[in-house]
Design a protein around this motif. Structure first.
Motif, PDB file in Angstrom:
ATOM      1  N   GLN A 264      -1.653  -3.627  10.991  1.00 43.88           N
ATOM      2  CA  GLN A 264      -0.736  -2.734  10.290  1.00 43.88           C
ATOM      3  C   GLN A 264      -1.101  -1.295  10.619  1.00 43.88           C
ATOM      4  OE1 GLN A 264      -0.814  -3.157   6.066  1.00 43.88           O
ATOM      5  NE2 GLN A 264       0.800  -1.638   5.712  1.00 43.88           N
ATOM      6  N   VAL A 265      -0.105  -0.538  11.052  1.00 39.87           N
ATOM      7  CA  VAL A 265      -0.320   0.854  11.411  1.00 39.87           C
ATOM      8  C   VAL A 265      -0.277   1.707  10.152  1.00 39.87           C
ATOM      9  CG1 VAL A 265       0.541   2.806  12.734  1.00 39.87           C
ATOM     10  CG2 VAL A 265       0.720   0.484  13.669  1.00 39.87           C
ATOM     11  N   GLN A 266      -1.284   2.535   9.997  1.00 39.86           N
ATOM     12  CA  GLN A 266      -1.336   3.413   8.835  1.00 39.86           C
ATOM     13  C   GLN A 266      -1.773   4.812   9.226  1.00 39.86           C
ATOM     14  OE1 GLN A 266      -3.965   1.350   5.998  1.00 39.86           O
ATOM     15  NE2 GLN A 266      -2.213   1.269   4.615  1.00 39.86           N
ATOM     16  N   LEU A 267      -1.185   5.785   8.547  1.00 43.26           N
ATOM     17  CA  LEU A 267      -1.651   7.159   8.602  1.00 43.26           C
ATOM     18  C   LEU A 267      -2.047   7.518   7.178  1.00 43.26           C
ATOM     19  CD1 LEU A 267       1.074   8.856  10.845  1.00 43.26           C
ATOM     20  CD2 LEU A 267      -1.248   8.247  11.499  1.00 43.26           C
ATOM     21  N   VAL A 268      -3.245   8.033   7.019  1.00 44.81           N
ATOM     22  CA  VAL A 268      -3.753   8.348   5.690  1.00 44.81           C
ATOM     23  C   VAL A 268      -4.197   9.802   5.653  1.00 44.81           C
ATOM     24  CG1 VAL A 268      -5.433   7.797   3.915  1.00 44.81           C
ATOM     25  CG2 VAL A 268      -4.496   5.969   5.359  1.00 44.81           C
ATOM     26  N   GLU A 269      -3.551  10.572   4.767  1.00 41.62           N
ATOM     27  CA  GLU A 269      -3.914  11.968   4.606  1.00 41.62           C
ATOM     28  C   GLU A 269      -5.006  12.119   3.550  1.00 41.62           C
ATOM     29  OE1 GLU A 269       0.677  11.745   4.988  1.00 41.62           O
ATOM     30  OE2 GLU A 269      -0.918  10.706   3.913  1.00 41.62           O
ATOM     31  N   SER A 270      -5.774  13.169   3.699  1.00 39.18           N
ATOM     32  CA  SER A 270      -6.784  13.518   2.699  1.00 39.18           C
ATOM     33  C   SER A 270      -7.036  15.017   2.773  1.00 39.18           C
ATOM     34  CB  SER A 270      -8.087  12.748   2.919  1.00 39.18           C
ATOM     35  OG  SER A 270      -8.644  13.060   4.183  1.00 39.18           O
ATOM     36  N   GLY A 271      -7.692  15.538   1.748  1.00 38.74           N
ATOM     37  CA  GLY A 271      -8.073  16.941   1.760  1.00 38.74           C
ATOM     38  C   GLY A 271      -7.231  17.834   0.876  1.00 38.74           C
ATOM     39  N   GLY A 272      -6.192  17.282   0.263  1.00 40.18           N
ATOM     40  CA  GLY A 272      -5.383  18.103  -0.629  1.00 40.18           C
ATOM     41  C   GLY A 272      -6.126  18.429  -1.913  1.00 40.18           C
TER      42      GLY A 272
END
Length: 127
Positions: free
Chosen positions: A1-9
């Motif tokens: 499963q392809v995922q993009l995960v943001e962080s740092g907000g």
């Protein structure tokens, strides 16, 4: 499963800085452009910045030029966004995206260029 995960907000005062990260899993995005978009309450999602696969070509919306910097870690398929001199109008949910295909030197601001999206990370700038 392809995922993009943001962080740092997070929450920051006007004039402060944040660094957003975008980690990819499930596949490598080598050769693909990556971008950042944002959506403020009651507004449409808008383009912020994008970078091609090699990191040599970048594109920014006018309101963030000189304040935000997008970079590329091709080995890790990440595209961090350094945000300096933040303003209250930068408050939004920020989304990381990857282009739908291997785009070479092409970098676009249109959301339809991107076929992979993260869930978003909240950035709040207080005055």
């Amino acid at each position: 499963q392809v995922q993009l995960v943001e962080s740092g907000g997070g929450l920051v005062q006007a004039g402060g800085s944040l660094r957003l990260s975008c980690a990819a899993s499930g596949r490598t995005f080598s050769g693909y452009a990556m971008g950042w978009f944002r959506q403020a309450p009651g507004k449409e999602r808008e383009f912020v910045a994008a970078i091609n696969w090699s990191g040599r070509i970048t594109r920014y919306t006018d309101s963030v030029k000189g304040r935000f910097t997008i970079s590329r870690d091709t080995a890790k398929s990440t595209a961090p966004l350094q945000m300096n001199d933040l303003k209250p109008e930068d408050t939004a949910i920020y989304y990381c995206a990857a282009s739908t295909w291997n785009s070479g030197s092409i970098v676009r601001a249109q959301s339809t260029f991107y076929g992979y999206w993260g869930q978003g990370t909240q950035v709040t700038v207080s005055s």
